[in-house]
Design a protein around this motif. Structure first.
Motif, PDB file in Angstrom:
ATOM      1  N   LEU A  84       0.921  -1.228  -0.148  1.00  0.00           N
ATOM      2  CA  LEU A  84      -0.379   0.061   0.008  1.00  0.00           C
ATOM      3  C   LEU A  84       0.680   1.457  -0.025  1.00  0.00           C
ATOM      4  O   LEU A  84       1.029   2.492  -1.022  1.00  0.00           O
ATOM      5  N   SER A  85       2.095   1.193   0.961  1.00  0.00           N
ATOM      6  CA  SER A  85       2.534   2.200   0.909  1.00  0.00           C
ATOM      7  C   SER A  85       3.288   2.761  -0.266  1.00  0.00           C
ATOM      8  O   SER A  85       3.937   3.838  -0.916  1.00  0.00           O
ATOM      9  N   ARG A  86       4.224   1.761  -0.741  1.00  0.00           N
ATOM     10  CA  ARG A  86       4.805   1.766  -2.324  1.00  0.00           C
ATOM     11  C   ARG A  86       3.675   2.070  -3.031  1.00  0.00           C
ATOM     12  O   ARG A  86       4.642   3.013  -3.869  1.00  0.00           O
ATOM     13  N   SER A  87       2.874   1.641  -3.419  1.00  0.00           N
ATOM     14  CA  SER A  87       2.022   2.257  -4.183  1.00  0.00           C
ATOM     15  C   SER A  87       1.339   3.461  -4.221  1.00  0.00           C
ATOM     16  O   SER A  87       1.236   4.627  -4.896  1.00  0.00           O
ATOM     17  N   LEU A  88       0.760   3.935  -2.971  1.00  0.00           N
ATOM     18  CA  LEU A  88       0.300   5.543  -2.693  1.00  0.00           C
ATOM     19  C   LEU A  88       1.737   6.399  -3.170  1.00  0.00           C
ATOM     20  O   LEU A  88       1.479   7.507  -3.144  1.00  0.00           O
ATOM     21  N   GLN A  89       2.879   6.276  -2.712  1.00  0.00           N
ATOM     22  CA  GLN A  89       3.948   6.901  -2.806  1.00  0.00           C
ATOM     23  C   GLN A  89       4.587   7.287  -3.979  1.00  0.00           C
ATOM     24  O   GLN A  89       4.768   7.781  -5.438  1.00  0.00           O
ATOM     25  N   ALA A  90       4.048   6.045  -4.890  1.00  0.00           N
ATOM     26  CA  ALA A  90       4.352   6.412  -6.583  1.00  0.00           C
ATOM     27  C   ALA A  90       3.495   7.049  -7.175  1.00  0.00           C
ATOM     28  O   ALA A  90       3.801   7.367  -8.233  1.00  0.00           O
ATOM     29  N   ARG A  91       2.159   7.301  -6.710  1.00  0.00           N
ATOM     30  CA  ARG A  91       0.960   8.418  -6.893  1.00  0.00           C
ATOM     31  C   ARG A  91       1.190   9.992  -6.793  1.00  0.00           C
ATOM     32  O   ARG A  91       0.479  10.269  -6.280  1.00  0.00           O
ATOM     33  N   GLY A  92       3.191   9.932  -5.553  1.00  0.00           N
ATOM     34  CA  GLY A  92       2.556  10.666  -5.514  1.00  0.00           C
ATOM     35  C   GLY A  92       2.140  11.245  -3.743  1.00  0.00           C
ATOM     36  O   GLY A  92       1.610  12.466  -3.618  1.00  0.00           O
ATOM     37  N   TYR A  93       1.713  10.258  -3.311  1.00  0.00           N
ATOM     38  CA  TYR A  93       1.108  10.774  -1.684  1.00  0.00           C
ATOM     39  C   TYR A  93       2.169  10.270  -0.814  1.00  0.00           C
ATOM     40  O   TYR A  93       2.411   9.469  -1.023  1.00  0.00           O
ATOM     41  N   HIS A  94       1.873  10.389   0.228  1.00  0.00           N
ATOM     42  CA  HIS A  94       2.595  10.198   1.528  1.00  0.00           C
ATOM     43  C   HIS A  94       1.630   9.913   2.737  1.00  0.00           C
ATOM     44  O   HIS A  94      -0.034   9.922   2.242  1.00  0.00           O
TER      45      HIS A  94
END
Length: 336
Positions: A84-94
């Motif tokens: 989840l963290s990797r996927s969200l970070q790849a979309r520019g989210y923290h």
């Protein structure tokens, strides 16, 4: 201490407008490759870092996703949360992670903090939300997606594995293996995952003309699972046990083998749910239903992004998971 480097300083050094600098550091914004290269080179030379908090005040978006987690003892969750963290970070989210309990009242204070942080959305992993908390999030315009937990509230989106089908598959497998005294060490009765897995399991037994031989709830807790095993096998023990998740199944198998001196699967078959990495280790070799964590994460993130864009109503998604046959349970004779 020197003066703070601003976006205007970067713009002057790169020979571009201040708005161009802003676009370079705004995820998803349109900017030419040449302009981005000049801006990033100037920023590196000056030691510039964009002020994320200031930008969120202007855009009205913090680009922070609040992630509430019930517990991390179950090894399914570290794997899923990393994805989840990797996927969200790849979309520019923290990602802002908070620990919570299973029950709705456990989430109350955490929701308050997440609202204070002005998160753009919330993912609740095995955390229930009360009607009041759901109403507050809806009023604040904050989408909520439940991960690995369903809830009877049409305002909430959820992504789970198909727990009913998984429970049914386990029952069919144990019945086909010749078992006639089948027990169930359950998780927390307030969890939709427990409810649905047991419903599918009972349906499978019923179709075969059987009922549960014994049942004890252990709340997804290792200590309670060990005690439940001792109690269930004290008198008239079952010849097979469905344990509501792998996390507890490992504890159950340890008690059966090393305290009670029983052989798995010769004396008793054990099956679980989740298919965490340890399930395939020779020490356990656990037959279990796999929760497709990566697919669940992908659907969760896609659903969350669509909800943030405002182009999808709340949705409840279930994803089938396969039965992994290993050595902890007797197989039907034609599969041996």
């Amino acid at each position: 201490m020197g003066a703070r480097v601003t976006a205007q300083h970067v713009a002057d050094r790169a020979g571009v407008s201040r708005s161009a600098v802003s676009r370079v550091f705004t995820p998803g914004a349109s900017v030419s490759g040449r302009t981005e290269q000049k801006v990033r080179a100037a920023a590196d030379a000056l030691g510039y870092r964009p002020n994320v908090l200031a930008r969120s005040l202007i855009t009205g978006q913090s680009r922070i996703i609040g992630l509430m987690v019930a517990y991390l003892d179950n090894l399914f969750y570290p794997e899923a949360l990393e994805e989840l963290s990797r996927s969200l970070q790849a979309r520019g989210y923290h990602v802002l992670v908070f620990m919570a309990g299973n029950k709705a009242e456990d989430a109350s204070g955490i929701i308050e903090e997440l609202l204070d942080y002005q998160v753009d959305a919330i993912i609740a992993a095995s955390v229930s939300l009360s009607n009041d908390l759901t109403t507050r999030c809806a009023a604040a315009g904050i989408p909520v997606v439940l991960f690995n937990r369903g809830q009877d509230d049409g305002r909430l989106s959820s992504v789970t594995s198909d727990n009913v089908a998984g429970g049914r598959a386990l029952a069919d497998f144990l019945v086909a293996g010749g078992h006639r005294k089948i027990g169930h060490i359950a998780g927390w009765d307030g969890a939709s995952t427990q409810r649905d897995r047991e419903a599918g399991f009972r349906a499978g037994l019923h179709a075969a003309g059987q009922t549960l031989h014994a049942r004890i709830a252990a709340d997804f807790d290792l200590t309670k699972a060990r005690q439940a095993t001792r109690e269930m096998f004290r008198a008239d023990p079952p010849d097979a046990v469905f344990v509501a998740n792998d996390h507890m199944a490992f504890a159950v198998m340890d008690v059966l083998r090393f305290e009670l001196g029983l052989r798995v699967p010769d004396d008793v078959s054990v099956v679980g749910y989740d298919d965490v990495a340890i399930a395939s280790w020779p020490a356990y070799d656990l037959t279990t239903v796999r929760q497709p964590a990566r697919q669940m994460v992908r659907r969760t993130v896609d659903l969350l992004m669509a909800r943030l864009d405002g182009d999808r109503p709340p949705e409840q998604i279930t994803i089938p998971g396969p039965l992994r046959l290993r050595g902890s349970a007797k197989r039907p004779k034609d599969d041996a």
